[in-house]
Design an enzyme around this catalytic site. Structure first.
Site, PDB file in Angstrom:
ATOM      1  N   GLY A  90      18.498 -57.629  81.313  1.00 20.62           N
ATOM      2  CA  GLY A  90      18.034 -56.249  81.421  1.00 20.62           C
ATOM      3  C   GLY A  90      16.643 -56.245  81.991  1.00 20.62           C
ATOM      4  O   GLY A  90      16.113 -57.296  82.374  1.00 20.62           O
ATOM      5  N   LYS A 100      17.636 -62.379  72.438  1.00 21.18           N
ATOM      6  CA  LYS A 100      17.061 -61.507  73.463  1.00 21.18           C
ATOM      7  C   LYS A 100      15.687 -62.084  73.754  1.00 21.18           C
ATOM      8  O   LYS A 100      14.847 -62.182  72.852  1.00 21.18           O
ATOM      9  CB  LYS A 100      16.957 -60.100  72.873  1.00 21.18           C
ATOM     10  CG  LYS A 100      16.855 -58.998  73.862  1.00 21.18           C
ATOM     11  CD  LYS A 100      17.103 -57.675  73.116  1.00 21.18           C
ATOM     12  CE  LYS A 100      16.805 -56.480  73.965  1.00 21.18           C
ATOM     13  NZ  LYS A 100      17.136 -55.225  73.270  1.00 21.18           N
ATOM     14  N   ASP A 142      19.879 -43.156  72.028  1.00 20.03           N
ATOM     15  CA  ASP A 142      20.411 -43.758  73.255  1.00 20.03           C
ATOM     16  C   ASP A 142      21.809 -44.328  73.032  1.00 20.03           C
ATOM     17  O   ASP A 142      22.093 -45.469  73.360  1.00 20.03           O
ATOM     18  CB  ASP A 142      19.453 -44.842  73.761  1.00 20.03           C
ATOM     19  CG  ASP A 142      19.707 -45.184  75.233  1.00 20.03           C
ATOM     20  OD1 ASP A 142      20.442 -44.426  75.896  1.00 20.03           O
ATOM     21  OD2 ASP A 142      19.177 -46.204  75.702  1.00 20.03           O
TER      22      ASP A 142
END
Lengths: 349, 435
Positions: free
Chosen positions: B68, B88, B186
């Site tokens: 991302g 991550k 979101d």
């Protein structure tokens, strides 16, 4: 079921045979008597057949929907589910497990958007009450527990249980001396109080006094596990926004604050920690009632001192430290109620 | 297996001439000799990078799962209890470029730490590397993103029974979040993960908001979610809005998306899109289940006050139904050709333990070109004589460690091949740098 020869019994025959065997078992005394043994065997055998119909076996698939729905219909008509639960203690060990499996499978059955078994049980709430009473009997408590939790998943059934008088027996069940039963009862208890948020919030609001009088006893229990588990659940209930009204009510009562302050000083660090999460709500309240404010003010210095030294080894836990720092700051800044009667809270409003 | 090339020799840096005087001073002879040397392609030698086993804390790193704007997500293996995890990786350098980047990460860690629910992704561990300015968020391993599954499905939609299964879990998770005073802000298929046992996990709390404990309403002000999933009140630029109703809207758009493969609102650019959402006019594709249609109408209700709440969704007849298993469920799509998405950490461990370090694999530019040529031929022939090709491919490298699967990978995918170009070791030429 024999491999060759005799064809499989139809659902109606199976249910009938099981019912007769159960009736026989009910009237006879287990042990010694040959007839009773025979009845018990019949019950187990028929239960296995029904279970296989629903779940299938290693070499056969579950029966078609038509057969299963016939079976369910027979079960409702014959009132067999209640009968099975009422006589659960007379059925042998494996049979008890089979009853729970059959019950849970039939319960989960759906036709389109309907759950026929749920509707059926709604008309026969004795089934639920008998299951709840199962916690009184050691030998069937855990089997009843699995069935109860399956029922609790359905809002309609959870509602019947919550609003029944029998619900308050849970306050005893969670404290019984047999550990596995107590903890099984606690998980059912927790499921009932947390699963369906709106239902639970309404129930707690409507029965606030009764529930929390009972709950107080759990928090004061002599049993460490009960004390710790119930305190943890209390924190979860109060910090869930669905229970906002209940939370504001709970934190306006000075007795509750006193109890939490005492629990902050308990020997067990786990209990101290859980108590902290309830205690913080009292302090964070922007509109503290007078009695609460007075208690906090009376102990202002002691509390600041206590919290500064409270669980200092949790340096990794950022959130806890933030919250602790926030509480210390709040308590330090508390202002006494002024002589003209306006309290700090009313000034804030 | 990812293939990378390591620089075998350090190539000296080129000295650039900065002004005309310098050039004049240079021996003309040198300049005359200074021309581009042609190098035969079989003199450019690459070395296959060893699968270097790397550890971060107690975690063994595997391959990349996704990427991302914030950084990569890699698969890792907990070396103490052998559980699969995802990590991550956040580089501070990259975060600074994203508006509110560092704030959002702080947010995410804070939220995830305090949340625990079956349908919310669990944060296991946070590691920092001060030297590299990196942060590692170790999370539960999820086998795929719902979005990914959707993309692989026919018509980009899931059969009703499967969509229902995920939607119920989404609502369970959302109800828990709202109960904890957390507004996700979101919700979209790109932020919904799936585990091996088909459990849905809500992830990415970068723009989530926490309501004050004593706030009597759920007014939010941020609204930084993905445009296509935002409710009209945000699209129309209201300063504040009901957080839970905004999440209900995005869940409605997600439900619409996974059941139809379409979006209720579209636009050539983000302004058009927001304009369309702001008008709130959308339509249901023909043939959609009438009960589902009714639920969508109520979730995508323009007026937030009339929009369904989570308890209302729970009581809706479609929510309580169980659509029949039509037997055409969509499976997790293969990752890099691996249908079962098996652990990508294992090859690293294998090479660490079983491949000797001297066992270097060299191959030349010539080999690669040939391989590419072969691949092109193969494509033209439509893989009619595949067996012959494979045997040829294997001849590219005589080294055993260079397995059949890897070499055929190069031939099949030109993209993979390109990776070799980036780092090279050049033989003979010392003053030339490959660009």
């Amino acid at each position: 079921m024999p491999l060759f020869g005799k064809s499989q019994k139809s659902p109606a025959e199976l249910v009938k045979a099981l019912k007769e065997a159960l009736k026989a078992l009910e009237t006879l005394k287990v042990g010694g008597d040959k007839k009773a043994e025979k009845a018990q065997e019949d019950v187990s055998k028929n239960l296995v057949s029904i279970k296989n119909m629903l779940y299938g076996t290693s070499d056969s698939e579950p029966q078609t929907d038509i057969v299963v729905s016939q079976l369910a219909q027979e079960l409702y008509n014959s009132n067999l589910l209640l009968l099975l639960i009422q006589n659960l203690n007379r059925i042998d060990f494996e049979g008890k497990k089979d009853v729970a499996q059959v019950f849970n499978n039939v319960l989960r059955r759906q036709i389109g958007t309907r759950s026929p078994t749920v509707e059926y049980i709604c008309t026969k709430p004795e089934i639920l009450f008998t299951l709840m009473a199962g916690y009184d009997h050691q030998e069937i408590a855990l089997n009843c527990g699995t069935m109860l939790r399956e029922c609790a998943r359905y809002e309609a059934l959870a509602k019947i249980m919550l609003y029944s008088d029998e619900f308050f027996n849970f306050f005893q069940y969670v404290e019984v001396s047999t550990f596995d039963i107590a903890s099984d009862a606690f998980s059912t208890f927790k499921e009932l109080l947390t699963r369906h948020k709106i239902l639970c919030a309404e129930f707690l609001e409507a029965n606030y006094d009764k529930v929390f009088t009972h709950y107080q006893r759990l928090l004061n229990s002599e049993n460490y596990v009960t004390r710790r588990q119930s305190l943890k659940l209390l924190g979860e209930l109060l910090l869930d926004r669905h229970n906002f009204t209940v939370m504001t009510k709970y934190i306006s009562n000075p007795d509750n604050l006193k109890l939490m302050m005492n629990m902050l000083r308990e020997k067990s660090r786990n209990i101290q920690f859980e108590a902290f999460h309830v205690f913080k709500v009292f302090v964070a309240n922007p509109n503290k009632p007078k009695p609460i404010l007075e208690i906090l003010l009376r102990n202002q210095d002691k509390l600041v001192d206590f919290l500064t030294r409270f669980h200092t080894e949790r340096s990794e836990d950022e959130q806890f430290n933030d919250e602790k720092a926030y509480l210390i700051k709040q308590i330090k800044e508390l202002k006494p109620i002024q002589s003209d009667g306006t309290s700090q809270s009313s000034q804030q409003q | 297996m990812e293939q990378e090339i390591e620089l075998a020799d350090e190539v000296p840096a080129v000295e650039w001439l900065n002004n005309d005087d310098q050039i004049e001073q240079l021996d003309l002879q040198t300049i005359a000799n200074f021309n581009f040397n042609r190098v035969s392609s079989d003199e450019i030698i690459y070395q296959k990078k060893q699968n270097k086993c790397k550890m971060v804390g107690k975690y063994v790193m595997g391959d990349k799962l996704g990427e991302g704007s914030y950084g990569k997500v890699k698969e890792v293996l907990d070396s103490e209890n052998l559980t699969r995890r995802a990590v991550k990786i956040l580089a501070k350098r990259k975060l600074r470029r994203i508006p509110n980047g560092e704030m959002n990460v702080r947010n995410e860690i804070l939220f995830l730490r305090s949340l625990k629910h079956k349908n919310v992704v669990e944060l296991i561990d946070v590691l920092y590397n001060e030297e590299k300015q990196k942060m590692y968020l170790v999370m539960e391993y999820c086998v795929c993103v719902l979005q990914e599954m959707l993309a692989s499905a026919p018509e980009s939609k899931l059969p009703l029974f499967q969509a229902h299964k995920y939607f119920v879990q989404l609502i369970d998770g959302l109800e828990y979040l709202h109960g904890q005073g957390v507004i996700h802000n979101d919700i979209k298929p790109g932020n919904l993960l799936l585990t091996l046992d088909d459990t849905l996990k809500i992830s990415d709390f970068g723009v989530a908001e926490k309501l004050e404990l004593f706030a009597s309403n759920d007014i939010c002000t941020k609204g930084q979610g993905s445009p296509a999933f935002q409710p009209p009140e945000i699209a129309n630029g209201h300063d504040s809005f009901s957080g839970s109703k905004a999440d209900v809207w995005s869940s409605g758009v997600s439900l619409y998306n996974i059941t139809t493969g379409l979006y209720p609102f579209e636009g050539d650019n983000i302004y058009r899109l927001l304009e369309n959402i702001g008008k709130g006019v959308w339509s249901i594709p023909e043939g959609l289940d009438p009960l589902l249609t009714d639920l969508l109408l109520n979730m995508l209700q323009f007026d937030a006050n009339k929009r369904y709440t989570i308890p209302q969704i729970r009581n809706h007849i479609w929510f309580n139904s169980s659509p029949i298993d039509t037997g055409n469920r969509v499976f997790v799509p293969p990752l890099k050709g691996d249908v079962s998405r098996s652990s990508t950490v294992l090859p690293y461990l294998e090479s660490y333990h079983y491949e000797s370090r001297q066992n270097n694999v060299y191959f030349t530019e010539h080999d690669l070109n040939e391989a590419e040529e072969l691949a092109r031929q193969q494509q033209m022939q439509d893989s009619s004589s595949s067996s012959h090709q494979i045997s040829k491919k294997n001849s590219i490298s005589n080294d055993e460690a260079y397995s059949t699967r890897e070499s055929s990978d190069i031939n099949k995918k030109r993209r993979t091949k390109k990776k070799f170009i980036s780092c090279v070791s050049v033989k003979k030429l010392t003053h030339c740098r490959q660009s």
